[in-house]
Motif scaffolding. Structure first.
Motif, PDB file in Angstrom:
ATOM      1  N   LEU A  39     -13.362 -93.335 -92.212  1.00 25.23           N
ATOM      2  CA  LEU A  39     -12.111 -93.486 -92.783  1.00 25.23           C
ATOM      3  C   LEU A  39     -10.982 -94.524 -92.274  1.00 25.23           C
ATOM      4  O   LEU A  39     -10.579 -95.281 -92.894  1.00 25.23           O
ATOM      5  N   THR A  40     -11.243 -94.402 -90.899  1.00 28.33           N
ATOM      6  CA  THR A  40     -10.422 -95.448 -90.009  1.00 28.33           C
ATOM      7  C   THR A  40     -10.622 -96.934 -90.203  1.00 28.33           C
ATOM      8  O   THR A  40      -9.885 -97.922 -90.575  1.00 28.33           O
TER       9      THR A  40
ATOM     10  N   VAL B  52     -14.103 -94.788-102.220  1.00 27.50           N
ATOM     11  CA  VAL B  52     -15.076 -94.445-101.162  1.00 27.50           C
ATOM     12  C   VAL B  52     -14.202 -93.332-100.283  1.00 27.50           C
ATOM     13  O   VAL B  52     -14.706 -92.376 -99.906  1.00 27.50           O
ATOM     14  N   SER B  53     -12.965 -93.759 -99.906  1.00 31.33           N
ATOM     15  CA  SER B  53     -12.180 -92.961 -98.806  1.00 31.33           C
ATOM     16  C   SER B  53     -11.901 -91.565 -99.574  1.00 31.33           C
ATOM     17  O   SER B  53     -12.104 -90.611 -98.709  1.00 31.33           O
ATOM     18  N   LEU B  54     -11.519 -91.564-100.776  1.00 31.50           N
ATOM     19  CA  LEU B  54     -11.004 -90.349-101.416  1.00 31.50           C
ATOM     20  C   LEU B  54     -12.289 -89.389-101.531  1.00 31.50           C
ATOM     21  O   LEU B  54     -11.984 -88.242-101.319  1.00 31.50           O
ATOM     22  N   GLY B  55     -13.509 -90.010-101.554  1.00 34.18           N
ATOM     23  CA  GLY B  55     -14.843 -89.049-101.791  1.00 34.18           C
ATOM     24  C   GLY B  55     -15.084 -88.693-100.319  1.00 34.18           C
ATOM     25  O   GLY B  55     -15.266 -87.439-100.340  1.00 34.18           O
ATOM     26  N   GLU B  82      -6.113 -83.749 -87.691  1.00 32.60           N
ATOM     27  CA  GLU B  82      -6.839 -85.148 -87.740  1.00 32.60           C
ATOM     28  C   GLU B  82      -6.905 -85.428 -89.369  1.00 32.60           C
ATOM     29  O   GLU B  82      -6.846 -86.681 -89.652  1.00 32.60           O
ATOM     30  N   ALA B  83      -7.320 -84.530 -90.132  1.00 26.61           N
ATOM     31  CA  ALA B  83      -7.203 -84.966 -91.413  1.00 26.61           C
ATOM     32  C   ALA B  83      -6.138 -85.369 -92.033  1.00 26.61           C
ATOM     33  O   ALA B  83      -5.957 -86.142 -92.602  1.00 26.61           O
ATOM     34  N   SER B  84      -4.886 -84.613 -91.752  1.00 26.61           N
ATOM     35  CA  SER B  84      -3.596 -84.849 -92.309  1.00 26.61           C
ATOM     36  C   SER B  84      -3.161 -86.494 -91.593  1.00 26.61           C
ATOM     37  O   SER B  84      -2.701 -87.401 -92.342  1.00 26.61           O
ATOM     38  N   GLU B  85      -3.468 -86.801 -90.622  1.00 25.70           N
ATOM     39  CA  GLU B  85      -3.334 -88.235 -90.006  1.00 25.70           C
ATOM     40  C   GLU B  85      -4.061 -89.085 -90.757  1.00 25.70           C
ATOM     41  O   GLU B  85      -3.705 -90.099 -90.988  1.00 25.70           O
ATOM     42  N   ALA B  86      -5.303 -88.665 -90.981  1.00 29.29           N
ATOM     43  CA  ALA B  86      -6.091 -89.639 -91.767  1.00 29.29           C
ATOM     44  C   ALA B  86      -5.268 -89.750 -93.279  1.00 29.29           C
ATOM     45  O   ALA B  86      -5.678 -90.845 -93.728  1.00 29.29           O
ATOM     46  N   ILE B  87      -5.139 -88.817 -93.893  1.00 28.41           N
ATOM     47  CA  ILE B  87      -4.659 -88.864 -95.168  1.00 28.41           C
ATOM     48  C   ILE B  87      -3.317 -89.897 -95.093  1.00 28.41           C
ATOM     49  O   ILE B  87      -3.135 -90.778 -96.116  1.00 28.41           O
TER      50      ILE B  87
ATOM     51  N   ALA C  88      -5.674 -87.779-103.936  1.00 24.52           N
ATOM     52  CA  ALA C  88      -5.741 -88.928-104.705  1.00 24.52           C
ATOM     53  C   ALA C  88      -4.543 -89.416-105.223  1.00 24.52           C
ATOM     54  O   ALA C  88      -4.074 -90.729-105.540  1.00 24.52           O
ATOM     55  N   ARG C  89      -3.734 -88.385-105.846  1.00 26.28           N
ATOM     56  CA  ARG C  89      -2.557 -88.974-106.540  1.00 26.28           C
ATOM     57  C   ARG C  89      -1.568 -89.609-105.619  1.00 26.28           C
ATOM     58  O   ARG C  89      -0.742 -90.437-105.815  1.00 26.28           O
TER      59      ARG C  89
END
Lengths: 93, 93, 93, 93
Positions: A39-40, B52-55, B82-87, C88-89
């Motif tokens: 993702l990064t 791709v990122s969202l998937g 970590e997920a929150s930072e990636a979001i 996604a939104r």
């Protein structure tokens, strides 16, 4: 002559780098690398594409749109409408 | 096993298509094609990368994050952070 | 209790600030202030809303989603699916 | 006269609606409503602000920038540079 031709080599170099990043992404997925790292790397490629878009839009305004406005007439309105639509696509992508 | 492995072929196919789009962009710039057409094609490649990122993020939540939470402990908090930072990177790119 | 309740006052303070920014925007338009200055102020309000979204999403993952996963069953899958759709939104807005 | 004055009432109406949405968001947080519903409402307010930005930018190009270009000189370059910077802020916000 197209506006972006003034920095054609710069755009080509940047796009080749994005191509390399996208190939790198395929290797990462192939090797089951950690999602967050993938993702990064996608975020980096997206930012690079965005920078190319903003550069092209700047040159488009400076050259194509400015020329159409300087010449006046219907073509000018059309060019501005087209640029606004492209800006909207850029903002929403 | 990494979460995104469940649809590895799908991700690879999509990334190969993006690679083709980026090579197409180089040809467009090489041939001095119209800025607005180049911008439209960049928007398409960006949207494909975003998909791709969202998937990957969805699978990451479903697999890595869910597993860490099920196991409990410090690792779970770390995975969510970590997920929150990636979001956040995804939203800002 | 909802997850975001842990920093309810913080969210309320930020949203009140955004409300003030949006009222400021109305005054700017009312007074025919310069477009670019209005656009800069809209970007600030948008970023503030985005920060609230990212904070809420982080708490949602930490609390609602984590709890559903810890309890297991169909609710967990549903919560992750719902979170992915919200991400996604967020990315597309 | 500022470009966006041509649809001043329209912009004011839209901004008042966004103000209402942001006040609604405060009530939602106050009442501990479900995170995902709050996020959906934030996405709606963000999209509404974005639509105002795109409208203002279109008018800015049509009026301020076009006028500066028609008059020529240094002011035209300055206006295009300023518009490009605003587009970049819009894309990144």
């Amino acid at each position: 002559m197209r506006g972006y031709s003034t920095d054609k080599d710069g755009y080509l170099a940047r796009l080749r780098r994005v191509e390399g990043q996208v190939r790198g992404l395929q290797r990462m997925v192939e090797n089951d690398e950690y999602c967050i790292d993938v993702l990064t790397q996608i975020a980096a490629a997206t930012k690079a594409l965005q920078a190319v878009s903003l550069g092209l839009m700047d040159e488009h305004l400076k050259h194509c749109v400015a020329q159409a406005i300087a010449e006046g007439g219907v073509a000018a309105d059309e060019k501005v409408r087209e640029a606004s639509e492209a800006i909207a696509r850029l903002v929403r992508s």
